[in-house]
Design an enzyme around this catalytic site. Structure first.
Site, PDB file in Angstrom:
ATOM      1  N   GLU A   1      -2.766  -7.461  -0.594  1.00  0.00           N
ATOM      2  CA  GLU A   1      -1.823  -6.592   0.109  1.00  0.00           C
ATOM      3  C   GLU A   1      -1.998  -6.709   1.620  1.00  0.00           C
ATOM      4  O   GLU A   1      -1.022  -6.745   2.372  1.00  0.00           O
ATOM      5  CB  GLU A   1      -2.001  -5.138  -0.346  1.00  0.00           C
ATOM      6  CG  GLU A   1      -1.481  -4.917  -1.759  1.00  0.00           C
ATOM      7  CD  GLU A   1      -1.576  -3.471  -2.207  1.00  0.00           C
ATOM      8  OE1 GLU A   1      -0.761  -3.069  -3.063  1.00  0.00           O
ATOM      9  OE2 GLU A   1      -2.468  -2.744  -1.729  1.00  0.00           O
TER      10      GLU A   1
ATOM     11  N   GLU B   1      -3.779  -3.306   4.572  1.00  0.00           N
ATOM     12  CA  GLU B   1      -3.516  -3.108   3.145  1.00  0.00           C
ATOM     13  C   GLU B   1      -2.440  -2.027   2.967  1.00  0.00           C
ATOM     14  O   GLU B   1      -1.508  -2.182   2.173  1.00  0.00           O
ATOM     15  CB  GLU B   1      -4.811  -2.685   2.447  1.00  0.00           C
ATOM     16  CG  GLU B   1      -4.630  -2.383   0.971  1.00  0.00           C
ATOM     17  CD  GLU B   1      -5.627  -1.333   0.490  1.00  0.00           C
ATOM     18  OE1 GLU B   1      -6.716  -1.203   1.086  1.00  0.00           O
ATOM     19  OE2 GLU B   1      -5.287  -0.620  -0.468  1.00  0.00           O
TER      20      GLU B   1
ATOM     21  N   ASP C   1       1.062  -2.978   1.316  1.00  0.00           N
ATOM     22  CA  ASP C   1       1.437  -2.275   0.094  1.00  0.00           C
ATOM     23  C   ASP C   1       2.891  -1.799   0.193  1.00  0.00           C
ATOM     24  O   ASP C   1       3.688  -1.960  -0.735  1.00  0.00           O
ATOM     25  CB  ASP C   1       0.489  -1.085  -0.094  1.00  0.00           C
ATOM     26  CG  ASP C   1       0.904  -0.164  -1.221  1.00  0.00           C
ATOM     27  OD1 ASP C   1       0.652  -0.509  -2.379  1.00  0.00           O
ATOM     28  OD2 ASP C   1       1.504   0.894  -0.933  1.00  0.00           O
TER      29      ASP C   1
END
Lengths: 246, 246
Positions: A135, A63, A67
């Protein structure tokens, strides 16, 4: 090309085969390392043990990576799409796209909830679990296929499908900036005083925000929130309501 | 390969030829579109008019792009370098690297001040002009050469040259987190109250922060700053000094 692919799919048990198909449809890529995509779907509440390394795995690291990759892809898309807009506009528009609640709703539309593993007792659509998984999925596509294919996935399967760049750029639900614009038009000073209270004890950490909106030193709005932004938005909203009523 | 390159260089007037050499040495790439690298060196205070389009140009849009690309490259480098660290550690370490003052000092070591065009009356090394130009340079390399070459530039010419990842990961000049750790060890509550004052008038915008650090409700430190972080760091620093003195 088709034959070796079918061969790979046949090797997988039924559930993984279905997941392989889901990833292929959702991302437009044939995953080379399916494990990394499986990891992307594991929320930290459901940490699973890797059968080979005996380590617990979840999607938090993916993630974090996704991101950052998403941020740079969206930055470039906007840079090209709005060739005459300045940095302030681009930054603002980007933050509206890589916004948690928008990512959550896109992830829901992409059916990620059917594959995310979580032990959270809350309704996943009310948490950021799905946006985080999206993400992580972007991070997985990047690691498995590289930047160019990941960019294609984000553009074709996320931005083009779910986001109207023109509309996002026009939108303004920002009460704070509306209040500041009103002040500039009407030659009045606009001030925000925001108080932030952090409490750290042995067992828990809490943060609260309180904001006051002052027009020419007069208190017109007060707001509270879990973030500075939320508190200021609430204070500005109240001030705008009062101005409208007058 | 050598011949057409020499041909391009010969076409450029003396100053541009020198700049071409600087970009080649600094980034490790032969620029295809030198104009975009020239643009990366123009601070907004020195906005120049493009001779063809008659539009004013500066490096703000490139800085926005480079900031995002740098963020994702550093995210990946740390993801690979620290395979067993969690997302919190990676995020914290990344923010120490893409930190404005570190980027400023790297840009100075890279000699960017010799090429940056600015009308700022301040000493450039005391502003963020150089760090911004470095980000814009990263944006220019990305646009001119793509992600893979840009990653190579950032890794070989920036991270490997100027940054000790192990040391950065160990460092802790974070007075706030030191104070919170001290509170947890000593079973005392640690609270920060931070006041943020925004003033918006027709001609200017100013923001100030004031922070108080309270230990078991007792005021031990006060700090001011241009950012919330700075004010809290100053308040925490003062509180730690008092605790040490006692």
């Amino acid at each position: 090309m088709i034959k070796p692919l079918l061969h790979i799919i046949k090797l997988l048990p039924f559930r993984r085969k279905k997941f392989y198909g889901f990833i292929r449809t959702t991302t437009g890529c044939n995953p080379s390392n399916l494990e990394i995509f499986e990891q992307a779907m594991i929320h930290k509440s459901a940490m699973l043990k890797n059968s080979k390394t005996h380590k617990y795995i979840n999607n938090e690291r993916l993630e974090y990576l996704g991101d950052a990759i998403l941020g740079s892809i969206v930055a470039e898309v906007l840079y090209i799409y709005f060739p005459h807009k300045n940095e302030g506009f681009l930054t603002k528009t980007r933050s509206r796209i890589v916004n948690r609640s928008l990512l959550n709703s896109i992830a829901l539309e992409m059916d990620l909830h059917k594959w995310v593993k979580t032990q959270s007792l809350l309704d996943v659509s009310q948490t950021s679990i799905l946006g985080d998984a999206l993400e992580a999925l972007i991070g997985a596509v990047y690691l498995d296929k590289g930047y160019a294919r990941c960019k294609q996935f984000v553009q074709e399967k996320i931005l083009n499908q779910y986001i109207d760049l023109q509309r996002i750029a026009r939108e303004d639900n920002n009460f704070k900036s509306l209040l500041i614009e009103w002040g500039q038009k009407n030659k009045k000073s606009v001030n925000f005083i925001t108080e932030e209270l952090h409490s750290y004890t042995d067992s828990e950490t809490t943060t609260k925000f309180k904001s006051k909106a002052l027009i020419n030193e007069e208190l017109l709005g007060e707001g509270e929130g879990h973030s500075k932004k939320e508190a200021q938005q609430n204070a500005a909203h109240q001030a705008l309501d009062k101005i409208e009523a007058e």
